[in-house]
Scaffold this active site. Structure first.
Site, PDB file in Angstrom:
ATOM      1  NE  ARG A  47      -0.716   1.958   3.493  1.00  0.00           N
ATOM      2  CZ  ARG A  47       0.412   2.654   3.677  1.00  0.00           C
ATOM      3  NH1 ARG A  47       1.553   2.073   3.997  1.00  0.00           N
ATOM      4  NH2 ARG A  47       0.400   3.971   3.532  1.00  0.00           N
ATOM      5  CG  ASP A 242      -2.971   8.085  -1.976  1.00  0.00           C
ATOM      6  OD1 ASP A 242      -2.980   8.632  -0.852  1.00  0.00           O
ATOM      7  OD2 ASP A 242      -2.610   6.914  -2.164  1.00  0.00           O
ATOM      8  CE  LYS A 253      -5.744   5.666   3.720  1.00  0.00           C
ATOM      9  NZ  LYS A 253      -6.680   4.803   2.937  1.00  0.00           N
TER      10      LYS A 253
HETATM   11  O1  MRU Z   1      -4.916   3.204   1.507  1.00  0.00           O
HETATM   12  P1  MRU Z   1      -3.451   3.430   1.612  1.00  0.00           P
HETATM   13  O2  MRU Z   1      -2.856   2.945   2.884  1.00  0.00           O
HETATM   14  O3  MRU Z   1      -2.709   2.925   0.394  1.00  0.00           O
HETATM   15  O4  MRU Z   1      -3.299   5.021   1.607  1.00  0.00           O
HETATM   16  C1  MRU Z   1      -2.009   5.568   1.569  1.00  0.00           C
HETATM   17  C2  MRU Z   1      -1.959   7.017   1.786  1.00  0.00           C
HETATM   18  O5  MRU Z   1      -2.951   7.700   1.823  1.00  0.00           O
HETATM   19  C3  MRU Z   1      -0.591   7.639   1.856  1.00  0.00           C
HETATM   20  O6  MRU Z   1      -0.611   8.768   2.680  1.00  0.00           O
HETATM   21  C4  MRU Z   1      -0.159   8.064   0.449  1.00  0.00           C
HETATM   22  O7  MRU Z   1      -0.210   6.982  -0.433  1.00  0.00           O
HETATM   23  C5  MRU Z   1       1.183   8.665   0.415  1.00  0.00           C
HETATM   24  S1  MRU Z   1       2.436   7.450   0.464  1.00  0.00           S
HETATM   25  C6  MRU Z   1       3.961   8.115   0.265  1.00  0.00           C
END
Ligand code: MRU
Length: 357
Positions: A47, A242, A253
């Site tokens: 993830r 993201d 997130k």
């Molecule tokens: O659902 P996830 O755990 O993949 O979400 C990840 C995030 O929101 C992170 O903050 C984002 O990917 C930045 S990672 C450098």
């Protein structure tokens, strides 16, 4: 800077730390099939935006190995392209995944290797290209750290949300790499870690990383940040992203928007650290970013124990969008984009695409 690699690949095997098992167990999983790469991404075993991009790039290489075999035929080429599309769509919000799969296919097309006949050159090309994406992610993590660490001062209380560390990338991190470099530079600060409901990436993963780095940190529930800001204990906030739209709006997130609003109210600078592969020139504003909705089960239970009556209606968006005007600066490998907007993001993207892998 010291770091350990989160993902690695050799001879048809993708290895990575299973993020569902942390912090209870440190388990390295080995994947040999593109379908299991897709399910590991969907289950959040892999993830974080950059990490799923890198895994997707290797997933495309594994698909070529599995589907094209020794000799590519028109039907197997079509099946390979179909598999690549499924990998590309494994999760909808983090644009790094789409970017990495597109990057693989575009580079392959330019090299003229996806043609009927011996498949080995095509497979080798995809493996090397995925490795280049991984190595570039590590070097960008170092650059983000270099650019961002100057923002952190002695005495700061830095709030972070979710996990934007080594686990979410090839091994360096984005938001957390900034903090690792600040620690290396001798800065004394405390990190406040939002636990990040419903899946607790902050509690499970960010605390695990900060502990390994020896950075003082305090875990808080997501609803405690406001009080700590009012008390003056949080002086900065920093997260990853993201997908960053062309006007600087940034998806991250779920809960990040709330952090940014609170920071704005308390006049606390809010920063986002992200590599160029997180920027999406094709998405004009945050309203155009597709937001993943995940299963009700994630909200109806806590660590597998039911926490609400069966059948309770649930809404479970996995991400939200921080409007650009709440972001003090985007920390990129090419420097800070302060008060981001359309013009500044476009200039950054133009410079980054000229220098791309
Ligand atoms: O659902 P996830 O755990 O993949 O979400 C990840 C995030 O929101 C992170 O903050 C984002 O990917 C930045 S990672 C450098």
């Amino acid at each position: 800077m010291k770091f350990s690699r989160t993902l690695s690949y050799s001879s048809g095997v993708l290895r990575f730390l299973d993020q569902k098992r942390l912090p209870q167990a440190v388990v390295t999983l080995k994947l040999r099939r593109w379908q299991t790469v897709v399910s590991a991404i969907q289950a959040l075993q892999i993830r974080g935006a950059p990490a799923i991009g890198i895994a997707g790039a290797f997933g495309v290489a594994l698909a070529a190995r599995q589907i094209l075999g020794k000799t590519a035929k028109p039907a197997s080429i079509a099946a390979f392209l179909k598999a690549s599309k499924i990998i590309r769509e494994a999760r909808p919000t983090a644009v790094n995944l789409m970017w990495a799969v597109d990057h693989q296919l575009t580079a392959l097309g330019k090299a003229g290797l996806l043609i009927p006949g011996a498949a080995a050159p095509c497979i080798e090309f995809l493996e090397k290209n995925a490795q280049a994406i991984l190595e570039e992610d590590l070097s960008i993590g170092m650059k983000l750290a270099e650019v961002g660490h100057r923002l952190i001062q002695d005495g700061d209380g830095v709030l972070t949300h979710c996990n934007a560390g080594g686990l979410a990338t090839a091994g360096m991190g984005s938001a957390l790499s900034v903090l690792y470099r600040a620690k290396e530079a001798g800065r004394k600060f405390t990190v406040f870690v939002d636990e990040t409901r419903p899946l607790l990436q902050g509690a499970r993963l960010t605390t695990w990383e900060l502990k390994r780095w020896g950075i003082p940190h305090i875990l808080i529930c997501d609803n405690m940040a406001a009080m700590l800001m009012k008390q003056g204990r949080i002086t900065k906030a920093i997260t990853g992203a993201d997908r960053i739209a062309r006007n600087g709006d940034a998806a991250n997130k779920i809960g990040t928007y709330g952090v940014a609003v609170l920071a704005h109210h308390h006049r606390i600078p809010f920063f986002i650290a992200a590599p160029y592969s997180t920027f999406d020139a094709g998405t004009l504003t945050g309203a155009d970013i597709p937001i993943e909705e995940r299963s009700a089960e994630e909200v109806l239970s806590f660590h597998g124990v039911p926490s609400a009556p069966k059948g309770t209606k649930v809404y479970n968006p996995a991400f939200d969008v921080v409007p650009a005007d709440l972001i003090r600066a985007l920390i990129t490998e090419r420097g800070l984009i302060e008060a981001p907007n359309d013009v500044k993001v476009r200039a950054f993207l133009a410079a980054a695409s000229r220098a791309a892998v």
